[in-house]
Design a protein around this motif. Structure first.
Motif, PDB file in Angstrom:
ATOM      1  N   GLY A 287      -7.396  13.735   7.439  1.00 43.40           N
ATOM      2  CA  GLY A 287      -6.847  12.630   6.657  1.00 43.40           C
ATOM      3  C   GLY A 287      -5.810  13.133   5.671  1.00 43.40           C
ATOM      4  N   PHE A 288      -5.566  12.322   4.642  1.00 40.72           N
ATOM      5  CA  PHE A 288      -4.559  12.640   3.637  1.00 40.72           C
ATOM      6  C   PHE A 288      -5.045  12.201   2.265  1.00 40.72           C
ATOM      7  CE2 PHE A 288      -2.472  11.789   7.654  1.00 40.72           C
ATOM      8  CZ  PHE A 288      -1.548  12.824   7.782  1.00 40.72           C
ATOM      9  N   THR A 289      -4.501  12.806   1.231  1.00 37.26           N
ATOM     10  CA  THR A 289      -4.670  12.231  -0.092  1.00 37.26           C
ATOM     11  C   THR A 289      -3.929  10.899  -0.122  1.00 37.26           C
ATOM     12  OG1 THR A 289      -2.687  13.311  -0.961  1.00 37.26           O
ATOM     13  CG2 THR A 289      -4.781  14.501  -1.193  1.00 37.26           C
ATOM     14  N   VAL A 290      -4.278  10.048  -1.079  1.00 40.66           N
ATOM     15  CA  VAL A 290      -3.562   8.789  -1.251  1.00 40.66           C
ATOM     16  C   VAL A 290      -2.514   8.972  -2.330  1.00 40.66           C
ATOM     17  CG1 VAL A 290      -3.738   6.385  -1.982  1.00 40.66           C
ATOM     18  CG2 VAL A 290      -5.484   7.356  -0.473  1.00 40.66           C
ATOM     19  N   SER A 291      -1.271   8.703  -1.971  1.00 39.83           N
ATOM     20  CA  SER A 291      -0.165   8.844  -2.917  1.00 39.83           C
ATOM     21  C   SER A 291       0.048   7.574  -3.730  1.00 39.83           C
ATOM     22  CB  SER A 291       1.120   9.200  -2.165  1.00 39.83           C
ATOM     23  OG  SER A 291       2.223   9.249  -3.038  1.00 39.83           O
ATOM     24  N   ALA A 292      -0.143   6.401  -3.087  1.00 39.75           N
ATOM     25  CA  ALA A 292       0.073   5.133  -3.794  1.00 39.75           C
ATOM     26  C   ALA A 292      -0.523   3.985  -3.003  1.00 39.75           C
ATOM     27  CB  ALA A 292       1.566   4.880  -4.015  1.00 39.75           C
ATOM     28  N   PHE A 293      -0.937   2.951  -3.746  1.00 41.18           N
ATOM     29  CA  PHE A 293      -1.320   1.672  -3.164  1.00 41.18           C
ATOM     30  C   PHE A 293      -0.265   0.646  -3.551  1.00 41.18           C
ATOM     31  CE2 PHE A 293      -5.439   3.795  -3.471  1.00 41.18           C
ATOM     32  CZ  PHE A 293      -6.031   3.462  -2.267  1.00 41.18           C
ATOM     33  N   THR A 294       0.073  -0.234  -2.636  1.00 42.76           N
ATOM     34  CA  THR A 294       1.023  -1.310  -2.927  1.00 42.76           C
ATOM     35  C   THR A 294       0.432  -2.623  -2.445  1.00 42.76           C
ATOM     36  OG1 THR A 294       2.887   0.206  -2.621  1.00 42.76           O
ATOM     37  CG2 THR A 294       3.375  -2.155  -2.587  1.00 42.76           C
ATOM     38  N   GLU A 295       0.421  -3.619  -3.316  1.00 43.81           N
ATOM     39  CA  GLU A 295      -0.063  -4.938  -2.918  1.00 43.81           C
ATOM     40  C   GLU A 295       0.929  -5.594  -1.967  1.00 43.81           C
ATOM     41  OE1 GLU A 295      -3.007  -6.831  -3.319  1.00 43.81           O
ATOM     42  OE2 GLU A 295      -3.550  -4.733  -3.627  1.00 43.81           O
ATOM     43  N   LYS A 296       0.605  -6.761  -1.472  1.00 45.87           N
ATOM     44  CA  LYS A 296       1.397  -7.444  -0.450  1.00 45.87           C
ATOM     45  C   LYS A 296       2.884  -7.470  -0.813  1.00 45.87           C
ATOM     46  CE  LYS A 296      -2.640 -10.324   0.476  1.00 45.87           C
ATOM     47  NZ  LYS A 296      -3.224 -11.687   0.427  1.00 45.87           N
ATOM     48  N   PRO A 297       3.726  -6.769  -0.035  1.00 45.90           N
ATOM     49  CA  PRO A 297       5.147  -6.661  -0.367  1.00 45.90           C
ATOM     50  C   PRO A 297       5.949  -7.813   0.250  1.00 45.90           C
ATOM     51  CG  PRO A 297       4.665  -5.281   1.508  1.00 45.90           C
ATOM     52  CD  PRO A 297       3.361  -5.942   1.123  1.00 45.90           C
ATOM     53  N   ASP A 298       7.213  -7.953  -0.164  1.00 45.30           N
ATOM     54  CA  ASP A 298       8.094  -8.883   0.543  1.00 45.30           C
ATOM     55  C   ASP A 298       8.518  -8.221   1.858  1.00 45.30           C
ATOM     56  OD1 ASP A 298      10.239  -7.091   0.001  1.00 45.30           O
ATOM     57  OD2 ASP A 298      10.711  -8.137  -1.858  1.00 45.30           O
ATOM     58  N   ARG A 299       9.203  -8.997   2.700  1.00 42.38           N
ATOM     59  CA  ARG A 299       9.500  -8.506   4.045  1.00 42.38           C
ATOM     60  C   ARG A 299      10.424  -7.280   4.022  1.00 42.38           C
ATOM     61  NH1 ARG A 299       8.451 -10.288   8.953  1.00 42.38           N
ATOM     62  NH2 ARG A 299       9.777  -9.663  10.700  1.00 42.38           N
ATOM     63  N   GLU A 300      11.418  -7.284   3.138  1.00 43.44           N
ATOM     64  CA  GLU A 300      12.345  -6.158   3.078  1.00 43.44           C
ATOM     65  C   GLU A 300      11.621  -4.872   2.689  1.00 43.44           C
ATOM     66  OE1 GLU A 300      16.514  -4.832   0.815  1.00 43.44           O
ATOM     67  OE2 GLU A 300      15.635  -6.818   0.466  1.00 43.44           O
ATOM     68  N   THR A 301      10.722  -4.988   1.691  1.00 48.05           N
ATOM     69  CA  THR A 301       9.953  -3.812   1.268  1.00 48.05           C
ATOM     70  C   THR A 301       9.027  -3.341   2.386  1.00 48.05           C
ATOM     71  OG1 THR A 301      10.009  -4.589  -1.025  1.00 48.05           O
ATOM     72  CG2 THR A 301       8.363  -2.923  -0.468  1.00 48.05           C
ATOM     73  N   ALA A 302       8.380  -4.293   3.068  1.00 49.74           N
ATOM     74  CA  ALA A 302       7.475  -3.947   4.168  1.00 49.74           C
ATOM     75  C   ALA A 302       8.224  -3.226   5.286  1.00 49.74           C
ATOM     76  CB  ALA A 302       6.791  -5.191   4.703  1.00 49.74           C
ATOM     77  N   GLN A 303       9.444  -3.674   5.575  1.00 47.30           N
ATOM     78  CA  GLN A 303      10.244  -3.013   6.606  1.00 47.30           C
ATOM     79  C   GLN A 303      10.594  -1.589   6.172  1.00 47.30           C
ATOM     80  OE1 GLN A 303      11.142  -4.247   9.812  1.00 47.30           O
ATOM     81  NE2 GLN A 303      11.530  -2.052   9.984  1.00 47.30           N
ATOM     82  N   GLY A 304      10.858  -1.411   4.883  1.00 46.66           N
ATOM     83  CA  GLY A 304      11.116  -0.075   4.361  1.00 46.66           C
ATOM     84  C   GLY A 304       9.907   0.833   4.515  1.00 46.66           C
ATOM     85  N   PHE A 305       8.712   0.274   4.292  1.00 45.17           N
ATOM     86  CA  PHE A 305       7.488   1.057   4.485  1.00 45.17           C
ATOM     87  C   PHE A 305       7.359   1.493   5.949  1.00 45.17           C
ATOM     88  CE2 PHE A 305       5.091  -1.212   0.790  1.00 45.17           C
ATOM     89  CZ  PHE A 305       5.851  -0.502  -0.123  1.00 45.17           C
ATOM     90  N   LEU A 306       7.669   0.563   6.852  1.00 46.16           N
ATOM     91  CA  LEU A 306       7.562   0.847   8.278  1.00 46.16           C
ATOM     92  C   LEU A 306       8.539   1.955   8.669  1.00 46.16           C
ATOM     93  CD1 LEU A 306       5.709  -0.612  10.362  1.00 46.16           C
ATOM     94  CD2 LEU A 306       7.748  -1.817  11.153  1.00 46.16           C
ATOM     95  N   ASP A 307       9.757   1.855   8.163  1.00 48.53           N
ATOM     96  CA  ASP A 307      10.783   2.857   8.472  1.00 48.53           C
ATOM     97  C   ASP A 307      10.426   4.222   7.891  1.00 48.53           C
ATOM     98  OD1 ASP A 307      12.180   0.817   9.708  1.00 48.53           O
ATOM     99  OD2 ASP A 307      13.504   0.446   7.998  1.00 48.53           O
ATOM    100  N   ASP A 308       9.759   4.228   6.736  1.00 46.83           N
ATOM    101  CA  ASP A 308       9.395   5.478   6.063  1.00 46.83           C
ATOM    102  C   ASP A 308       8.418   6.304   6.893  1.00 46.83           C
ATOM    103  OD1 ASP A 308       7.356   6.955   4.194  1.00 46.83           O
ATOM    104  OD2 ASP A 308       9.156   6.730   2.955  1.00 46.83           O
ATOM    105  N   GLY A 309       7.440   5.627   7.504  1.00 47.16           N
ATOM    106  CA  GLY A 309       6.490   6.311   8.368  1.00 47.16           C
ATOM    107  C   GLY A 309       5.268   6.889   7.688  1.00 47.16           C
ATOM    108  N   ARG A 310       5.208   6.822   6.354  1.00 49.93           N
ATOM    109  CA  ARG A 310       4.057   7.375   5.631  1.00 49.93           C
ATOM    110  C   ARG A 310       3.087   6.299   5.155  1.00 49.93           C
ATOM    111  NH1 ARG A 310       6.761  10.494   0.858  1.00 49.93           N
ATOM    112  NH2 ARG A 310       8.114   8.655   1.015  1.00 49.93           N
ATOM    113  N   TYR A 311       3.302   5.068   5.567  1.00 46.23           N
ATOM    114  CA  TYR A 311       2.514   3.956   5.051  1.00 46.23           C
ATOM    115  C   TYR A 311       1.579   3.388   6.118  1.00 46.23           C
ATOM    116  CZ  TYR A 311       5.425   3.698   0.855  1.00 46.23           C
ATOM    117  OH  TYR A 311       6.058   3.967  -0.335  1.00 46.23           O
TER     118      TYR A 311
END
Length: 360
Positions: free
Chosen positions: A171-195
């Motif tokens: 597994g991994f340590t947890v770096s951050a929690f984020t509550e329900k994001p808007d669509r643009e932010t969610a797409q950024g999370f998807l592109d990042d690959g660490r979420y």
């Protein structure tokens, strides 16, 4: 062999699945995906041996209006929990974890591991889920409070997200929690690959979580300890003391512990997971016909496409529609576009305001 105690949280009301899901008969007590109710499915998938570990008898936490039906369903399944823990009122998920830790230490000792999981989630790949639990158990045995991160397959705005940090083996340590994001932010999370999506499923040692709760939410720990000490126990039913439990803050386990502890870890879990949070989710995970429709109940379709239609009894005819959700129960009918299923709660709130408790 490692023993893991499943604690199944079954106290919710599932308002976004109105009109089927009601206060006394919420979604987890309905058969929505298979022929079993969701609480039956949940308990069945955490029963018996799973190779590297054994599951102890489950504990099910619910409210008194749901107890009788849940008990009947699990008796029919032939898998009885060790305890039905009855909450006098809802207080979110942190108190469930606190009560579970006290009860598990009493029954199994400080070293026991607790799997805390909702009763109303669907998991398609149970074998992969057990594999993820085996990885998480290694971390939990070392004192980590482990959450399961679902591999995201789209920029979903209805879920919380977990960002992984440094590697911890499985597994991994947890770096951050984020509550329900808007669509643009969610797409950024998807592109990042660490979420990952936050499934709200946790594995931890009983003594570890007690220690963390004493540090980060002592009022919750104290109130829940008192509620259990004064509980009335009879025939596998543990009714928490109402006055003590009412004094407990209403707070989620994520807020109370996970976002504060230095012991948070995440194990990736590609398990075919859905929280079945709205009717649209049942269309997504359901078996579709050649026109993309998912049907449950006595339904006749003509020129209908990509729709979900549910009837709990009466005949329902549907003609010339696309991308709809139609749900017919004995006393109510819901019709909505699939993309607006999350708004069903608005109808529920209006019914509350209008005093239509008979429909809730």
């Amino acid at each position: 062999m490692t023993k893991i105690v499943p604690v199944v949280m079954s106290g919710g009301s599932g308002t976004r699945l109105w009109p089927l899901s009601r206060k006394t008969h919420p979604k987890q007590l309905h058969a929505l995906v298979t022929e079993q109710s969701m609480v039956q499915e949940t308990v069945a998938r955490v029963t018996g041996s799973a190779g590297a570990f054994d599951f102890a008898e489950s504990m099910v936490v619910l409210n008194e209006t749901q107890h009788d039906l849940a008990r009947l369903q699990l008796e029919a399944l032939g898998v009885m929990p060790s305890h039905f823990v009855v909450e006098p009122m809802g207080r979110n998920t942190a108190p469930v974890a606190a009560v579970a830790a006290e009860l598990v230490v009493r029954e199994y000792g400080d070293d026991a591991l607790i799997l805390l999981l909702p009763a109303d989630h669907h998991i398609r790949n149970v074998e992969a889920f057990h594999d993820a639990i085996a990885e998480a158990a290694k971390l939990a045995a070392g004192g980590h409070i482990v959450t399961f991160g679902i591999m995201p397959d789209g920029p979903e705005t209805g879920y919380g997200y977990i960002r992984r940090g440094e590697s911890l083996g499985g597994g991994f340590t947890v770096s951050a929690f984020t509550e329900k994001p808007d669509r643009e932010t969610a797409q950024g999370f998807l592109d990042d690959g660490r979420y990952y999506w936050n499934a709200g499923i946790f594995l931890f040692g009983a003594s570890s979580v007690r220690r963390e709760m004493e540090i980060h939410c002592p009022r919750v720990a104290k109130a829940c300890r008192a509620a259990l000490e004064k509980a009335v126990t009879e025939d596998r039913q543990v009714v928490l003391d109402a006055a003590s439990f009412e004094a407990c803050p209403s707070i989620s386990f994520d807020y109370a512990v996970m976002e504060s502890t230095e012991q948070a870890a995440v194990v990736p879990a590609d398990i075919g997971w859905s929280d079945v949070g709205a009717w649209g989710a049942l269309w997504e995970i359901g078996e579709k016909d050649s026109d993309g429709n998912v049907v449950r109940g006595d339904v006749e379709l003509v020129d209908a496409h990509n729709s979900y239609v549910f009837s709990s009894g009466q005949k329902v005819g549907v003609i010339g529609v696309e991308d709809l959700v139609i749900v017919a129960t004995e006393d109510s009918v819901l019709v909505t576009h699939r993309q607006q299923c999350q708004d069903v709660k608005t109808i529920v709130n209006r019914l509350k305001d209008d005093g239509r408790l008979d429909l809730l």
